[in-house]
Every structure is written in C-alpha cells, then in structure tokens.
Design a protein around this motif. Structure first.
Motif, PDB file in Angstrom:
ATOM      1  N   GLU A   2      -2.345  -0.830  -9.104  1.00  0.00           N
ATOM      2  CA  GLU A   2      -3.447  -0.831  -8.148  1.00  0.00           C
ATOM      3  C   GLU A   2      -3.445   0.405  -7.259  1.00  0.00           C
ATOM      4  O   GLU A   2      -4.373   0.595  -6.466  1.00  0.00           O
ATOM      5  N   GLN A   3      -2.417   1.247  -7.400  1.00  0.00           N
ATOM      6  CA  GLN A   3      -2.262   2.391  -6.507  1.00  0.00           C
ATOM      7  C   GLN A   3      -2.849   3.664  -7.122  1.00  0.00           C
ATOM      8  O   GLN A   3      -2.892   3.829  -8.335  1.00  0.00           O
ATOM      9  N   GLU A   4      -3.239   4.574  -6.249  1.00  0.00           N
ATOM     10  CA  GLU A   4      -3.859   5.828  -6.670  1.00  0.00           C
ATOM     11  C   GLU A   4      -2.923   6.686  -7.513  1.00  0.00           C
ATOM     12  O   GLU A   4      -3.361   7.414  -8.409  1.00  0.00           O
ATOM     13  N   LEU A   5      -1.617   6.600  -7.240  1.00  0.00           N
ATOM     14  CA  LEU A   5      -0.631   7.432  -7.940  1.00  0.00           C
ATOM     15  C   LEU A   5      -0.148   6.826  -9.255  1.00  0.00           C
ATOM     16  O   LEU A   5       0.739   7.392  -9.893  1.00  0.00           O
ATOM     17  N   TRP A   6      -0.715   5.697  -9.679  1.00  0.00           N
ATOM     18  CA  TRP A   6      -0.240   5.050 -10.897  1.00  0.00           C
ATOM     19  C   TRP A   6      -0.313   5.949 -12.137  1.00  0.00           C
ATOM     20  O   TRP A   6       0.657   5.984 -12.918  1.00  0.00           O
ATOM     21  N   PRO A   7      -1.383   6.710 -12.386  1.00  0.00           N
ATOM     22  CA  PRO A   7      -1.396   7.571 -13.582  1.00  0.00           C
ATOM     23  C   PRO A   7      -0.218   8.545 -13.612  1.00  0.00           C
ATOM     24  O   PRO A   7       0.390   8.757 -14.670  1.00  0.00           O
ATOM     25  N   ASP A   8       0.105   9.138 -12.481  1.00  0.00           N
ATOM     26  CA  ASP A   8       1.230  10.069 -12.399  1.00  0.00           C
ATOM     27  C   ASP A   8       2.551   9.340 -12.626  1.00  0.00           C
ATOM     28  O   ASP A   8       3.421   9.801 -13.372  1.00  0.00           O
ATOM     29  N   ILE A   9       2.706   8.171 -12.008  1.00  0.00           N
ATOM     30  CA  ILE A   9       3.927   7.377 -12.174  1.00  0.00           C
ATOM     31  C   ILE A   9       4.087   6.931 -13.623  1.00  0.00           C
ATOM     32  O   ILE A   9       5.165   7.037 -14.214  1.00  0.00           O
TER      33      ILE A   9
ATOM     34  N   HIS B  18       0.823  -1.216   0.000  1.00  0.00           N
ATOM     35  CA  HIS B  18       0.000   0.000   0.000  1.00  0.00           C
ATOM     36  C   HIS B  18       0.854   1.263   0.000  1.00  0.00           C
ATOM     37  O   HIS B  18       0.376   2.353  -0.323  1.00  0.00           O
ATOM     38  N   LEU B  19       2.148   1.118   0.328  1.00  0.00           N
ATOM     39  CA  LEU B  19       3.083   2.250   0.302  1.00  0.00           C
ATOM     40  C   LEU B  19       3.804   2.390  -1.029  1.00  0.00           C
ATOM     41  O   LEU B  19       4.482   3.387  -1.260  1.00  0.00           O
ATOM     42  N   SER B  20       3.672   1.393  -1.898  1.00  0.00           N
ATOM     43  CA  SER B  20       4.495   1.326  -3.109  1.00  0.00           C
ATOM     44  C   SER B  20       4.325   2.553  -3.997  1.00  0.00           C
ATOM     45  O   SER B  20       5.317   3.085  -4.526  1.00  0.00           O
ATOM     46  N   GLY B  21       3.097   3.034  -4.185  1.00  0.00           N
ATOM     47  CA  GLY B  21       2.870   4.178  -5.057  1.00  0.00           C
ATOM     48  C   GLY B  21       3.570   5.427  -4.550  1.00  0.00           C
ATOM     49  O   GLY B  21       4.250   6.126  -5.308  1.00  0.00           O
TER      50      GLY B  21
END
Length: 213
Positions: free
Chosen positions: A143-150, A115-118
């Motif tokens: 699966e993380q919320e920050l994936w689009p930015d990453i 859950h910290l990966s993003g």
C-alpha cells in the motif's frame, strides 16, 4: 567521563536509550563512538528486535546512525510466521507504552505507524543482503508509495559491491567499525573505508537533517 574510560553500557537505564528518546544526535554519536551497544534490549519494553529502533522510526538521521553503527537489521525481518496468517493482538500485550515480546512486522503495521513502513523498510534494505518479508509486512508495504522500489530489491540479486561491503563489515565487527584509530591503520584507500562505513548515508556527519520525515 567517556575519555577517562566510563562504560556506556553499565547503567540499569541504557544511556543510548536516553539519548534516543531525547533525539539528541550529538549525544547519540558520542556514545556510539565510545562503544555504546546499538543492539541493546530494553528490559521493560521487550521486542524481538533490538530496542533502539523504537525511537528512530520517524527520524531518518537517527535510523541511519543506528544502521551505520552495526544495528542488527536481520532480526527485524526474522518472523517465524512467514507466509502464514498472523495473530492480531490489539489489547493483549500492546499499548502505546508497553510492548510484549513482539516481531517488527507486528509493530510497523500498527495503524499509527504503518504509513512509515515503506520508508523504514527501504532504508533497512541498504544494510542487508537478501531477506524475505512475511505475509503481514508485505501486505502493508504493497500500500506504500515505495513498494515498487522495495519489491525490485527483494526480487533481484544484490550487487557484488554491496555484498562485499556487508562481508567486510561482518569480519571487522561492530567495535572495530566505530573505532577511528583502527580505521586509520586499515590498509585500504580512503574511498573504500568510506564505503565500508556507509559514509554516503551518514546524514549526521553531512549535517543533512532534511531527511527527517
């Protein structure tokens, strides 16, 4: 002791590691400014990436401090398996206290850390040029919320300004970067010095501890 010339990297148990485990920002900053090796490897819990990261995954202030002082972020993305499947070692070599020489992707995708990966990977991308992520890490990041930015950062060219900062830091070396006296004599405008030193991400210097997640 440090002002008198004590060496912070000589003890069998790394001084910086103790400061990290205590979560003591002031002690960490003091040791790093006096040459503590941010890229040390723990002799007990060995990983492919420098050991200090293990203690900073949940704390952005600590994580940024390590990165600003020259932490070798590239080793975290250095996975020999690439796009091939990864072995699952649930009992072999990993417990909550013992790490077998393990890649970053194997650690950050554990059930109690993924859950910290993003957040962790997004911070890391501020300190590297173009990197590739392996299949296992990508699967968890999606699966993380920050994936689009990453994903946007990974699939687009980095800015020339950012690449220049990385190159200047590489040419200067870690010890010069942390030396206030050397930076004083560097013939550059103060705003450029601050940019080279990642001052905009120096949460400890800004006394901004609200970023801890």
């Amino acid at each position: 002791l440090l002002n008198a010339g004590a060496l912070p990297n000589q003890d069998p148990i790394n001084c910086l590691q103790i400061a990290l485990r205590l979560g003591n920002y002031e002690l960490m900053n003091l040791l790093l400014r006096h040459g503590a090796n941010v890229n040390y490897f723990c002799r007990v819990n060995t990983t492919h990436f420098p050991s200090a990261l293990q203690y900073a995954l949940k704390d952005e202030v600590m994580l940024r401090m390590l990165m600003n002082y020259g932490y070798d972020v590239h080793r975290c993305f250095d996975c020999p398996r690439g796009n091939s499947s990864h072995s699952q070692y649930v009992t072999d070599g990993w417990t909550s206290t013992v790490i077998k020489d393990t890649m970053f992707c194997e650690v950050i995708t554990l059930s109690w850390l993924k859950h910290l990966s993003g957040k962790v990977v997004r911070i890391m991308l501020d300190y590297v040029d173009h990197v590739s992520i392996c299949w296992k890490l990508e699967a968890v990041l999606k699966e993380q919320e920050l994936w689009p930015d990453i994903n946007s950062i990974l699939t687009n060219p980095r800015s020339l300004k950012h690449l220049c900062r990385l190159k200047i830091r590489e040419c200067m070396g870690r010890l010069r970067l942390r030396c206030p006296v050397f930076m004083t004599f560097l013939p550059l405008p103060n705003c450029l010095k601050d940019y080279i030193l990642y001052k905009e991400y120096d949460l400890y210097g800004q006394e901004n501890f609200t970023g801890t997640y």
